[in-house]
Design an enzyme around this catalytic site. Sequence first.
Site, PDB file in Angstrom:
ATOM      1  N   ASP A  97       1.029  -0.942  -0.201  1.00 48.53           N
ATOM      2  CA  ASP A  97       0.124  -0.049  -0.171  1.00 48.53           C
ATOM      3  C   ASP A  97       1.293   1.466  -0.130  1.00 48.53           C
ATOM      4  O   ASP A  97       0.754   2.010   0.166  1.00 48.53           O
ATOM      5  CB  ASP A  97      -0.902   0.031   1.482  1.00 48.53           C
ATOM      6  CG  ASP A  97      -1.029  -0.115   2.743  1.00 48.53           C
ATOM      7  OD1 ASP A  97       0.847   0.016   2.593  1.00 48.53           O
ATOM      8  OD2 ASP A  97      -0.902  -0.324   3.629  1.00 48.53           O
ATOM      9  N   SER A  98       2.201   0.429  -0.238  1.00 48.11           N
ATOM     10  CA  SER A  98       3.197   1.636   0.108  1.00 48.11           C
ATOM     11  C   SER A  98       2.891   2.648  -1.324  1.00 48.11           C
ATOM     12  O   SER A  98       3.818   3.985  -2.043  1.00 48.11           O
ATOM     13  CB  SER A  98       4.431   1.676  -0.120  1.00 48.11           C
ATOM     14  OG  SER A  98       5.002   0.384  -0.350  1.00 48.11           O
ATOM     15  N   ASP A 113      -1.145  -6.130  -0.132  1.00 49.98           N
ATOM     16  CA  ASP A 113      -1.482  -5.222   0.947  1.00 49.98           C
ATOM     17  C   ASP A 113      -3.231  -5.157   1.056  1.00 49.98           C
ATOM     18  O   ASP A 113      -3.535  -4.741  -0.234  1.00 49.98           O
ATOM     19  CB  ASP A 113      -0.582  -4.174   1.382  1.00 49.98           C
ATOM     20  CG  ASP A 113       0.310  -3.859   1.904  1.00 49.98           C
ATOM     21  OD1 ASP A 113       0.572  -5.269   2.887  1.00 49.98           O
ATOM     22  OD2 ASP A 113       1.002  -3.096   1.834  1.00 49.98           O
ATOM     23  N   LYS A 171      -1.050  -9.209   2.852  1.00 46.23           N
ATOM     24  CA  LYS A 171      -0.601  -9.333   4.175  1.00 46.23           C
ATOM     25  C   LYS A 171      -1.683  -8.285   4.685  1.00 46.23           C
ATOM     26  O   LYS A 171      -2.160  -7.030   3.806  1.00 46.23           O
ATOM     27  CB  LYS A 171       0.937  -8.437   3.759  1.00 46.23           C
ATOM     28  CG  LYS A 171       1.577  -7.822   4.438  1.00 46.23           C
ATOM     29  CD  LYS A 171       2.891  -7.479   4.765  1.00 46.23           C
ATOM     30  CE  LYS A 171       2.999  -6.457   3.917  1.00 46.23           C
ATOM     31  NZ  LYS A 171       2.637  -4.955   5.173  1.00 46.23           N
ATOM     32  N   GLU A 196       8.896  -4.555  10.853  1.00 51.81           N
ATOM     33  CA  GLU A 196       9.677  -3.615  10.349  1.00 51.81           C
ATOM     34  C   GLU A 196      10.374  -2.378  11.546  1.00 51.81           C
ATOM     35  O   GLU A 196       9.311  -2.380  12.438  1.00 51.81           O
ATOM     36  CB  GLU A 196       8.013  -1.883   9.637  1.00 51.81           C
ATOM     37  CG  GLU A 196       8.864  -0.714   8.920  1.00 51.81           C
ATOM     38  CD  GLU A 196       7.623  -0.765   8.006  1.00 51.81           C
ATOM     39  OE1 GLU A 196       8.262   0.509   7.298  1.00 51.81           O
ATOM     40  OE2 GLU A 196       6.285  -1.155   7.832  1.00 51.81           O
TER      41      GLU A 196
END
Length: 279
Positions: free
Chosen positions: A49-50, A88, A118, A186
Amino acid sequence: MSATSPLRPVLPPDIRARKGSTPLVVLTAYTTPMARLVDAHCDIALVGDSLGMVLHGMPSTLGVTMEMMILHGRSVVRGCQKAMVVIDMPFGSYEEGPAQAYRNAARLMAETGAPAVKLEGGAHMAETIAFLTKRGVPVMAHIGLTPQAVNTLGGYKVVGRDDEADRVMQDALAVQAAGAFSVVLEKVPMGLAGRITKALDIPTIGIGAGADCDGQVLVIDDMLGLFTEFRPKFVKRYAELGHTADEAIAAYAAEVRARAFPADEHGFPDVLPAKGPTS
């Protein structure tokens, strides 16, 4: 199997079986051309989703929609023959409860052809992860810094120092027990990430979590130098394509304004030249 048979794609059991073996290579991909490049070298192509930030100019990932993830997910699946595509689940598509999460995960898989999703969150998402995995939805978990919770966390900070370490460890154990086939760590301190990796039977994939993880992931636009709004400490730039592109665009603009481009070799004559005699 014939020589013309398509490559067998990587699937979640293959990823899980790589625990403690050769490190997993993961990069994000959002388009078919980039997916083809990633596919040649990586085990997993993550439709992160970045994309909201690096492709659509959003200030965070929170505005990304299911429709956006499906659109880009389809594009990446088209470009991958070998690498496993993981998509995502965007903010607001799974937090309400297991039933909502299943509806949206099933939609992502059905409408893109991706074999896994994810989602972010640790122990509090274990029930949802278990609900999905029991119904045929392979889940990659994501703990530590979870960007969709950036407003709650108070920024993109390291998660797992001091009294937070035990909670992150418990998150890792919880998502494993719930059935996740792997987990992204992360911005987790390196020592803690190493201890989590040793404690789990599923692969850990680090991003800003040190070299002891079972694999690594980066946002491809970061590592190629295409996204230049900011540069996280954990990013290594393997190229500066943004600078190269800027120079190329500037040269093009200068030649157009000077009428140096297009030259005669880039155009088409009014009359085709006569063909000579053939022997």
